[in-house]
Structure formats: structure tokens, C-alpha cells
Design a protein around this motif. Structure first.
Motif, PDB file in Angstrom:
ATOM      1  N   SER A   1     -13.679   5.576   2.835  1.00 13.61           N
ATOM      2  CA  SER A   1     -14.872   6.835   3.392  1.00 13.61           C
ATOM      3  C   SER A   1     -16.104   6.319   3.206  1.00 13.61           C
ATOM      4  O   SER A   1     -16.906   6.904   3.827  1.00 13.61           O
TER       5      SER A   1
ATOM      6  N   LEU B   1       0.849  -1.159  -0.080  1.00 18.29           N
ATOM      7  CA  LEU B   1      -0.128   0.046  -0.087  1.00 18.29           C
ATOM      8  C   LEU B   1       0.870   1.136   0.137  1.00 18.29           C
ATOM      9  O   LEU B   1       1.774   1.380   0.636  1.00 18.29           O
ATOM     10  N   GLN B   2       0.633   1.994  -0.859  1.00 18.81           N
ATOM     11  CA  GLN B   2       1.657   3.386  -1.044  1.00 18.81           C
ATOM     12  C   GLN B   2       1.132   4.310  -0.015  1.00 18.81           C
ATOM     13  O   GLN B   2       1.751   4.808   0.625  1.00 18.81           O
ATOM     14  N   ASN B   3      -0.174   4.238   0.134  1.00 18.30           N
ATOM     15  CA  ASN B   3      -0.809   5.163   1.348  1.00 18.30           C
ATOM     16  C   ASN B   3      -1.349   4.460   2.306  1.00 18.30           C
ATOM     17  O   ASN B   3      -2.004   3.236   2.287  1.00 18.30           O
ATOM     18  N   ASP B   4      -1.625   5.234   3.522  1.00 15.69           N
ATOM     19  CA  ASP B   4      -2.375   4.517   4.561  1.00 15.69           C
ATOM     20  C   ASP B   4      -3.863   4.791   4.259  1.00 15.69           C
ATOM     21  O   ASP B   4      -4.440   5.831   3.941  1.00 15.69           O
ATOM     22  N   PRO B   5      -4.471   3.447   4.077  1.00 12.00           N
ATOM     23  CA  PRO B   5      -5.918   3.595   3.727  1.00 12.00           C
ATOM     24  C   PRO B   5      -6.795   4.406   4.665  1.00 12.00           C
ATOM     25  O   PRO B   5      -7.836   4.876   4.512  1.00 12.00           O
ATOM     26  N   ARG B   6      -6.280   4.537   5.842  1.00 13.82           N
ATOM     27  CA  ARG B   6      -7.053   5.257   7.038  1.00 13.82           C
ATOM     28  C   ARG B   6      -7.224   6.468   6.570  1.00 13.82           C
ATOM     29  O   ARG B   6      -8.002   7.245   7.128  1.00 13.82           O
ATOM     30  N   GLU B   7      -6.018   7.274   5.786  1.00 12.97           N
ATOM     31  CA  GLU B   7      -5.917   8.490   5.678  1.00 12.97           C
ATOM     32  C   GLU B   7      -6.157   8.857   4.084  1.00 12.97           C
ATOM     33  O   GLU B   7      -6.419  10.145   3.622  1.00 12.97           O
ATOM     34  N   ASP B   8      -6.421   7.853   3.125  1.00 16.99           N
ATOM     35  CA  ASP B   8      -6.253   8.474   1.618  1.00 16.99           C
ATOM     36  C   ASP B   8      -7.575   8.300   1.256  1.00 16.99           C
ATOM     37  O   ASP B   8      -7.771   8.467  -0.025  1.00 16.99           O
ATOM     38  N   GLY B   9      -8.711   8.160   2.045  1.00 18.17           N
ATOM     39  CA  GLY B   9     -10.079   8.386   1.553  1.00 18.17           C
ATOM     40  C   GLY B   9     -10.538   7.106   0.898  1.00 18.17           C
ATOM     41  O   GLY B   9     -11.768   7.191   0.615  1.00 18.17           O
ATOM     42  N   THR B  10      -9.826   5.895   0.719  1.00 11.42           N
ATOM     43  CA  THR B  10     -10.412   4.918   0.111  1.00 11.42           C
ATOM     44  C   THR B  10     -11.347   3.970   1.073  1.00 11.42           C
ATOM     45  O   THR B  10     -11.791   3.259   0.663  1.00 11.42           O
TER      46      THR B  10
END
Ligand code: SF4
Lengths: 346, 654
Positions: free
Chosen positions: B144, B133-142
């Protein structure tokens, strides 16, 4: 079992035997029919408890020619069917008839595992070093260079050594017989019948149509005493028409000792009950050109038999857990009850 | 299906107080995280609490895929309900994820507005990198569209068991119990059931251990973690309130939870019990059938013999030999193993011996997808042998149905002297549901008669009703005879190459199987007796088809369902039933194998729904296909606002 003693006729069905005239299989069949009454009497087995199971090949027609229960199965798998039968019915005496193609090509895997498990089966491997039923292709026991229909330029394959394989597979009874040597063949069949565990007998059998004379170099009447070696328990490895030569293993590699020239030679006494594979492995691998071919019983040892071990586990389990009871079993453990008014008494 | 309380996110959270009909929850984490144990314990507790349950485990084919990676994610889905359920459910409403990889793999399947409880301790740089995961899914909106509840599960677990002085690795293994504690709180479950489960689980281990005492500290640790999870959820009021699911109205009786493989083994055990014949199971280890071997190997005290054969061919050979000797000769495998056994099954057809072969189907061809499910071996079971070689083919429709099917397999095998195939699959084999424990006296009788009279005995003489030949076993005086794979002379059983005889024997073998159609239950229809659409299924798709068609009917559509447990022969009334509907839909986890048979047999222009992804069919997929076929514009089962449209459609099409 009826009290009237069985005879050879009792084992001869009124079926026409369809092997080629002159085939070595006839000799084996005749000895089997002769020795069966003896086996039944001595071991107190009724005829209906004798079963012959075979695979595919000329020799695998054998069950049709024995007036006993018989099962002609599929190529290479006779040992598996016989194993299932023997486990289901340990009181039966189950014989497997197989050949060099059936038992050592397509069915090698099963043979090896049957031997190591020591299933209570008597396995007769008819070795004629050729495929007969499919009309003359080389087999896994054909000698290298053998020209056949499928190897017009000679086979390029190292042959498999049946006894060597049986030894490696930890077989508990290993013997080799020549089909035409009627008296010794009967002896070996009787001993195989008595053995508890897997008895493995290689029977050298001439296919006069596709591989005639394959064993003449050591079985023909004129040469057999000089070219073969009869293994006898408790006796030295002496051979020759004049019993003047011996196979000696004292110097690490096998050699032939002329007893007239070396009267003081200390000869090893053959022990078929030895657990060690060393000696019999050397004997099994003796080069057929330079040494006499060993015949007779190579090994006869005791080891726990598969079905007995399996049934011991059944008894042990019954002692520990009580005799299994379906109703009790399914109602034990994580169960719950739903009452008609659906008040779950959790 | 349940009213979904999680539909539109945070504002609706308070509606969680409402009583729910059912919940679909999925536990996911690394395959070393004890996910299967967590799911299994919660399922057992749910069942004992009075819910109907259905489960779907899913785990990697590799025993130890690299920790933290997506390939290493293991999951366990549980549907528990106050009503009758037949499937583990399409989409989970709650996802408990112990690491980022679990979120990445499973978020796509979560129902819109669903809940994710995640272990935030695992969302560090390393955890994210392992999950690619490139970004933290808790923060990247995925995430939401979901309600996300981050909990520092690892830290809190270590804290909870600190007093026991366990090593860090061992202590953190308890985090599955911490999550279980939280889940128990959410669903208003008393602790004592689960605490007892923990004892029971370790009891088994203790009994076979050399130092049973060493488990005491582990039991304590697991219990501490469980309580800590429960208390944590209670203290911080993880959700605004807890959920209550009513008890299910299962028929009265005593139940236990069974997986398909367990029920299969129990069915075979029952067959041995009611027939009075010893059972020999010979099998070669293969996923997903090995558990049947494991189960039956534990039944030595019943006299059940098991052999781990050297290969698949040896296994069927031993089963045939056992059958020849008068035992119940049984073998089990998966598709690749059946391929190897084919020649020997032909031998059992020719020698007309009762042998049962269970194929727990998996994804193919070749090694395929060993741990995934598929129904692609139907044609193999029907036709996968040389020559005209008919056998009976049965298929259980759910985990608990494996029990009666296993018994039925033996009843038919013995009554008709024929090999019988049972087609289970990975989904049924590993899934579980409640099984009402039968009384032994309620089980069907399996009568065994061995002929003994030499004067009337004919090896291939036949019972005029069943066309079965006699089961003449070695050891019977005067019945000595020879059988084998070469064509048999009618009646005498002698070898025969006669052409007229061959024709006759081929016909007899075919007719014998065909006649069984009169000895099996006719197919039943759920829904209208005739109408627009019949959805016909077989095997493990039962639950999804059952619910999908009921939902469709609830919307006023003229849709019925029928399910085949007998594939060969087919029930005698099937042709009749098929012709009563304008259209026939056959959903299968293959490219249309039953459909091919039905079209050929009945000249019915059946259409299909094919899914070959290694995953079970979902209700919504079937509902969608139904909607396409009967003209409805949209088939969102959990969106009742479409009801009006469906009704309109029905008016139009009638
Ligand atoms: S082909 Fe050879 S082995 Fe076969 S029956 Fe004829 S002679 Fe015997």
C-alpha cells in the motif's frame, strides 16, 4: 654462445655440496654435469639457457650444485613454476628436479597435469622411497609394511607406482634409471633433453642414511643382470647374466620364459614408440619380487607440445583479428563521446 | 541525491513531468528471465544517451535455482543521472518485477512511495505458491505504500510476437524486452538506440554460431516485444506523463561502460602494452574472479597467454615462473584461492619477483557467499603468510578505477621487485560505470631493465633508491645464479642461515615496501581540511562514503571524506590527515580490519561502521552513523526538512 666447447667444470659451481656422504644424489649430479656439455653442444643451447627448478627435499638442493640458472621453489610446486617459466621463455631448456615426497605426495596434482599437458619440461623424479630431509618418515613410494619413524609398526599404505601414474597421465616420454648406473643414466638424461614435451624420468636413488639398500635386491652388482630388465627399442625382453630368460606377455599375464628350455618361444619385440599403454603398463607394474625390474625408456612418443599449441592460438588470433592494438581495441564497440559543451551526439 | 518525485503516492503522480536529476531503477525476476541482459541494455543506452550510470547486479549462486522461487530471483539495479554519481544508489525508486518472488524479495528495499511495475500474469496460484506467499501482495495491503502498476506482460508479449510463430517458451522469453520498451517510454528514450543494442547483442552470438540465420527471427521477436512495450505504455499512458533526466556533465572524452572485472583486464592489457613485456595470466576458475580469466583469454591476438591452471597453487606457481622468466606473471582469484596461494606468495616475497595477485573478494569464511560482496580479506592480504612477509596492497574504489589500479600494481611490482595484491570485490567486479578511454600516451610508463653485465651483477644487490634487487632473467650469459625460498645472503643471494643476516634481510624487505609511500599519491580529503569528523574508507565503499559525506556537509556538518587506494604502504600523509579531525569513522564491509590497522599504526581512536551482510554499504547507513557521531538527531538524506536541525547541531558542537 661462445664457440669454446663447454666442459664438466662449466657446470660445477664453487658451492659446497651438502648431501650426506654416500648419498645416491651425488651420482646423479655427476652424470648431469658430465652430460650437460654434450646436450648443449648437440642441441646448440648456450649454458645460460639451461634452468634447473626444484621443490623441497634432499634432491631439490640439486639446482644449487649446477652452475646454471636455478630456482629452488617450495614443496611440491616446482612443476608449476617451471611451467610458467617455460611458457614465458620457450627457448630455455627447463629441468625439474623432484622427489618421491615432493612429486608424488604434496605435488602429485601438478605432476599429473604437467604430464597430460605435455609441457616442454624434463622432470627428474629422485625416488628413494623415504623422506630424507625431514629425517626418515615413510613416503608414498615406501613399500607396504615399511617401518620408519612415523610407521613404527609398518606402513599400512599401498605405495604409488610412479611410472604407472605417468602412463595414466599420458606422459610422452617415460623412463626409469638407477643412479649408480652411470652410462645408462647419461643416455637417458640425453634422451630426455632431446624429447619435445614432458620427459619423465624416475631415478632410483639410494638414501644411505634412512633407507639404505632399498634397491639392492635388483641393483647390486652381484644380482643386477638377473634381477633387472633393460628395455631396448626393437629388441625382445631378454634378461639374465647369460641372456637366457625373457619376459613374455603372450599369454595375457606376464611370465618368465626360460629360453634354454623353450628355444622356440616367439618373443614380443619391445616398441617404445607405441601409443598404447597396455604393454608398458604391465611392465611398470611387474611385481618386484617375482620379476626382473624393467629399466630404460618405457615410452617415447610425439604429441603436440603445450607452449607450441598456445602460441599457435596466438598466431591464429592475430590472423583472424589482426595484431592486437590497445587504442583500437578500447575504442571499438559500444563507445560514446561527450563533447566539452556536453551536447551528446547520440 | 535526486528530488524524489514518488514520495507521497498517487496525488503526486503528475509531478512526474518534472525533470529529474537521477533515477534508481531495479529490474527483478527469475534468473531465467534475462534480467541481467535487460539491465545491461538499458544501462548501455542510458550511458550512450549521456547520463552518468552506475550499476549493481545481484544474482543467485546457483546456476539454475528453481524457477519462480525467491532463491531464484536475479536483479539488476541501475542509477542514471544528470550529475556525477559514484554508486548504484541505496534504494530503488522503481522496481520492475517479473514475478511474485521478485516483489517479495525486493519490496523491502524500495524507497517509500516508489513505483512497482509488475507482471500480473505471474501472480497466479502457482506463482504465489512458488514465492511462498500466502496472499496476493496486490490485494493484501503489503504494497500500500507504493504505487503499483500491474501489466499483463506475459500475455502482451506473446501477442506481440505471435506473427513470428515461435514456440510459447521462446516467445515468452521476450518479455524482458517488453518491459524494457515500457521503461524506455517512461524515461522518454528514443527507440533507435535500444534497437541497435539488440542488433549488437545478437551480432556477437551470430558471429560464433554455426547457423547465424536462426538468430534473425529472434532479433525480430525481441524488437517486436520492445516496440510493443513502448507502444503499450504510450497508448494506455502508463504514467500520467514521462520523465526526463538531463545529460550528465562528464568530462569530455570518449567513453565506454566497463564492469570492474573488464576494467581490471584492460588495465593488465595496458600494463603489458606500456611495459613491452608479455603477460601470462594463470588462474583457476572461481567466483567472482573468473570474468578476468574470460576477458584476458580473448586477448590472444595481443600475445597475452592465459592458462587455466589445475588449482590455485599451480596458478600462482606459474605466475612466479613467468615472472622469473621476465614476463608479467599474473594470477587472480578470490579469498579461498588466496588462502591456497599464501605459501607461494611468500616465495615471491623471498625471491623478490614482481608478481601481481588480484583478489576479487567475496563473502567468507570458507566458501561463504560466492556471489556476494565483502571486504574481509584485507588482513589476509596484509598478514596472511608465514613469517614477516610484507607485500604491496592496492584497492580500486570503483569499477572504472580498476584500470589505473591494475596499471599501478604493475608499475610498483616491477619498480620495487615485489608481489602486489589488488583487492577488488564482487560489488566492483560486477558493477559498471562509464570509463573515459585514455590515450595510450597518457598512461604511466613502466620501465623494465634486465641486467646484463656479469662483472657488476649481484643477485641480491640493491638499487639504493628503491631497494629493488635486479630482475636477472635466465638466458643472460654470465648471470647464472640460484634463487629460492631459503633465506638469502644479502648482496650475493647465496643460501644463508646466519642470524644477523636474517635480521638484516627482514628489515630490508620491510623497508623496501615502506619506502614506496614516497612514490605514491598522498591521500586527498574531500571536504574541510580539519574539523569534526573524517570518514575514511577503502575499496568499493567509495561512492557511498562520498555521497553520504557530501550530503552531511550540505546540511552544514563538519564532515570530510578520504579514501585509501593504497593499503600497504599507507600514504605518507595519512597520519597527519587523521589527526586533523576530532573523530575518525571507518565504514567497512568487515568487522573492522582497516580500523585495526589505523588504530595500531596511528594510535587514533577510530570508530567503525561494520556491515557484513553480503550487500554493499548504503549512503543512508553512513549518514545515520555520521549523525550519531556528530550528534544530529536524524539522517534521512532524502528528507530535506531536517536541514534546520542539523545546522543547530553544528552550532552546538563547535
Ligand atoms: S638423507 Fe638420504 S637422500 Fe638425503 S642427503 Fe642424506 S642420504 Fe641423501
Amino acid at each position: 654462445m661462445s664457440n669454446i666447447a663447454l666442459t664438466r667444470q662449466d657446470f660445477t659451481p664453487d658451492t659446497e655440496v651438502r648431501w650426506c656422504p654416500g648419498c645416491g644424489d651425488y651420482a646423479v649430479l655427476a652424470q648431469m654435469q658430465r652430460v650437460m656439455p654434450k646436450i648443449c653442444e648437440e642441441m646448440e643451447i648456450p649454458r645460460e639457457n639451461i634452468v634447473f627448478v626444484s621443490g623441497i627435499g634432499c634432491s631439490s638442493r640439486f639446482p644449487y650444485y649446477m652452475n646454471t640458472f636455478g630456482f629452488h621453489t617450495i614443496h611440491g610446486r616446482a612443476t608449476t613454476v617451471a611451467t610458467g617459466l617455460q611458457l614465458a621463455r620457450p627457448e630455455l631448456q627447463v629441468w625439474v628436479v623432484t622427489g618421491d615426497g615432493d612429486g608424488l605426495s604434496i605435488g602429485t596434482n601438478h605432476l599429473v597435469h604437467c604430464l597430460r599437458r605435455n609441457v616442454n619440461l624434463k622432470i627428474l623424479l629422485f625416488n628413494n622411497r623415504i623422506y630424507g630431509l625431514t629425517k626418515g618418515q615413510y613416503s608414498p613410494t615406501s613399500q607396504q609394511g615399511k617401518r620408519t619413524k612415523s610407521s613404527p609398526m609398518g606402513t599400512i599404505e599401498q605405495p604409488i607406482n610412479p611410472l604407472s601414474l605417468a602412463i595414466t597421465s599420458e606422459a610422452t616420454f617415460i623412463a626409469r634409471a638407477v643412479a649408480t648406473d652411470t652410462r645408462r643414466l647419461q643416455d637417458i638424461l640425453l634422451r630426455a633433453a632431446r624429447h619435445r614435451g614432458t620427459a619423465f624420468v624416475e631415478i632410483l636413488q639410494n638414501c644411505n642414511v634412512f633407507n639404505d639398500g632399498a634397491f639392492d635386491s635388483f641393483t647390486a652388482a652381484s644380482v643386477r643382470d638377473d634381477r633387472s630388465l633393460y628395455l631396448e627399442h626393437g629388441k625382445p625382453l631378454i634378461f639374465g647374466k647369460n641372456r637366457d630368460r625373457a619376459v613374455s606377455l603372450r599369454r595375457g599375464t606376464p611370465e618368465i620364459v626360460n629360453l634354454a628350455e623353450h628355444p622356440d618361444e616367439r618373443l614380443m619385440v619391445f616398441n617404445e614408440a607405441s601409443q598404447k599403454p597396455g604393454i608398458i603398463q604391465i611392465l611398470a607394474q611387474l611385481n618386484e619380487q617375482d620379476f626382473p625390474v624393467p629399466l630404460g625408456v618405457f615410452r617415447s612418443i610425439e604429441r603436440p607440445v603445450y607452449d607450441e599449441l598456445l602460441r599457435e592460438q596466438v598466431e591464429t588470433a592475430k590472423q583472424h583479428l589482426g595484431v592486437g592494438d590497445f587504442g583500437r581495441y578500447v575504442n571499438t564497440g559500444d563507445t560514446w563521446t561527450v563533447t566539452p559543451d556536453n551536447k551528446n551526439p547520440n | 541525491m535526486s528530488n524524489n518525485p514518488h514520495e507521497s503516492g498517487a496525488e503526486q503522480q503528475r509531478s512526474l513531468t518534472q525533470d529529474l536529476d537521477s533515477v534508481i531503477i531495479r529490474f527483478a525476476g527469475d534468473s531465467g528471465d534475462g534480467i541481467q541482459v535487460t539491465g545491461s541494455l538499458f544501462t548501455q543506452d542510458s550511458a550512450a544517451f549521456g547520463h552518468d550510470v552506475s550499476t549493481l547486479p545481484d544474482y543467485p549462486a546457483e546456476i539454475r535455482a528453481p524457477a519462480g522461487t525467491r532463491a531464484g530471483v536475479s536483479s539488476f539495479q541501475l542509477n542514471f543521472s544528470s550529475g556525477e554519481i559514484h554508486t548504484p544508489g541505496d534504494r530503488p525508486e522503481v522496481l520492475v518485477a517479473l514475478n511474485p518472488a521478485a516483489v517479495a524479495v525486493h519490496k523491502h528495499e524500495l524507497a517509500p512511495g516508489g513505483i512497482i511495475i509488475l507482471n500480473e500474469d505471474a501472480f497466479d496460484k502457482i506463482g504465489l505458491a512458488k514465492a511462498k506467499l500466502q496472499n496476493d501482495p496486490r490485494e493484501d495491503g503489503t504494497l500500500s505504500e507504493f504505487q503499483v502498476f500491474p501489466v499483463p506482460i506475459s500475455t502482451l508479449t506473446l501477442e506481440a510476437v505471435r506473427e513470428l510463430g515461435l514456440g510459447k517458451k521462446q516467445a515468452s522469453l521476450c518479455k524482458n524486452m517488453f518491459t524494457l520498451g515500457m521503461v524506455a517510454w517512461i524515461y522518454d528514450r528514443p527507440m533507435d538506440g535500444l534497437l541497435k543494442q539488440i542488433d549488437a547483442m545478437f551480432d556477437k552470438k551470430k558471429r560464433s554460431a554455426t547457423e547465424p540465420e536462426k538468430y534473425d527471427v529472434l532479433i525480430e521477436a525481441n524488437k517486436l516485444a520492445l516496440r510493443a512495450g513502448f507502444n503499450y505504455a504510450d497508448t494506455i499512458e502508463l504514467f500520467a506523463s514521462r520523465c526526463r533526466i538531463g545529460r550528465s556533465a562528464l568530462p569530455a572524452g570518449t567513453y565506454r561502460r566497463v564492469t570492474g572485472n573488464e576494467a581490471t583486464a584492460l588495465g593488465f592489457l595496458a600494463a603489458a602494452t606500456v611495459s613491452g613485456r608479455p603477460l601470462i595470466y594463470a588462474s583457476y576458475p572461481i567466483t567472482p574472479a573468473s570474468d578476468i580469466l574470460h576477458e584476458l583469454s580473448r586477448f590472444r591476438h595481443f600475445g597475452i597467454l592465459t592458462v587455466q591452471a589445475e588449482d590455485e597453487i599451480a596458478a600462482i606457481g606459474m605466475a612466479i615462473g613467468a615472472a622469473y622468466g621476465g614476463s608479467l606473471g599474473l594470477t587472480g582469484t578470490s579469498g579461498p584461492g588466496v588462502a591456497l596461494k599464501s605459501e607461494a606468495i611468500g616465495l615471491a616475497v623471498m625471491t623478490e619477483l614482481p608478481v601481481v595477485i588480484i583478489n576479487v573478494q567475496r563473502g567468507g569464511p570458507s566458501t561463504g557467499l560466492p556471489t556476494k560482496t565483502e571486504q574481509s580479506d584485507l588482513l589476509q592480504a596484509m598478514y596472511g603468510r608465514n613469517g614477516e612477509s610484507p607485500v604491496v596492497v592496492l584497492a580500486p574504489q570503483s569499477p572504472a578505477d580498476c584500470f589505473p589500479i591494475a596499471l599501478e600494481a604493475w608499475r610498483l611490482a616491477i619498480r620495487y621487485m615485489t608481489p602486489v595484491f589488488v583487492l577488488s570485490d564482487g560489488y566492483i567486479a560486477n558493477g559498471s560505470e562509464p570509463w573515459r578511454i585514455p590515450e595510450l600516451s597518457d598512461l604511466p610508463a613502466i620501465d623494465v631493465t634486465f641486467p646484463t653485465d656479469p662483472d657488476t651483477f649481484k643477485p641480491y644487490g640493491r638499487n639504493p633508491d628503491t631497494l629493488a634487487r635486479p630482475w636477472a632473467i635466465p638466458g643472460t650469459p654470465g648471470l647464472e645464479h640460484r634463487i629460492g625460498g631459503i633465506e638469502k645472503q644479502d648482496v650475493t643471494g647465496d643460501v644463508s642461515y646466519d642470524s644477523a643476516n636474517h635480521q638484516r634481510m627482514v628489515d630490508l624487505r620491510r623497508d623496501k615496501i615502506r619506502r614506496i609511500a614516497d612514490d605514491i599519491a598522498p591521500i586527498e580529503v574531500d571536504g574541510p581540511e580539519n574539523g569534526e569528523l573524517l570518514v575514511l574508507g577503502w575499496g568499493s565503499t567509495y561512492g557511498a562514503i562520498h555521497h553520504a559525506t557530501r550530503n552531511a556537509r550540505a546540511r552544514g556538518l563538519s564532515v570530510a571524506a578520504a579514501h585509501l587506494r593504497y593499503l600497504n604502504p599507507l600514504p605518507a600523509n595519512l597520519g597527519d590527515v587523521l589527526h586533523r579531525y576530532r573523530r575518525v569513522l571507518i565504514p567497512e564491509l568487515n568487522s573492522g580490519q582497516l580500523r585495526m590497522i589505523v588504530r595500531a599504526e596511528f594510535l587514533v581512536d577510530a570508530v567503525g561502521l561494520q556491515k557484513i551482510s553480503g550487500q554493499p554499504l548504503h549512503m543512508r547507513e553512513i549518514e545515520q552513523r555520521i549523525a550519531e557521531l556528530v550528534g544530529a538527531p536524524n539522517a534521512q538524506s532524502d528528507n530535506d526538512t531536517n536541514r534546520q536541525d542539523y545546522t543547530d547541531v553544528e552550532h552546538r558542537t563547535h
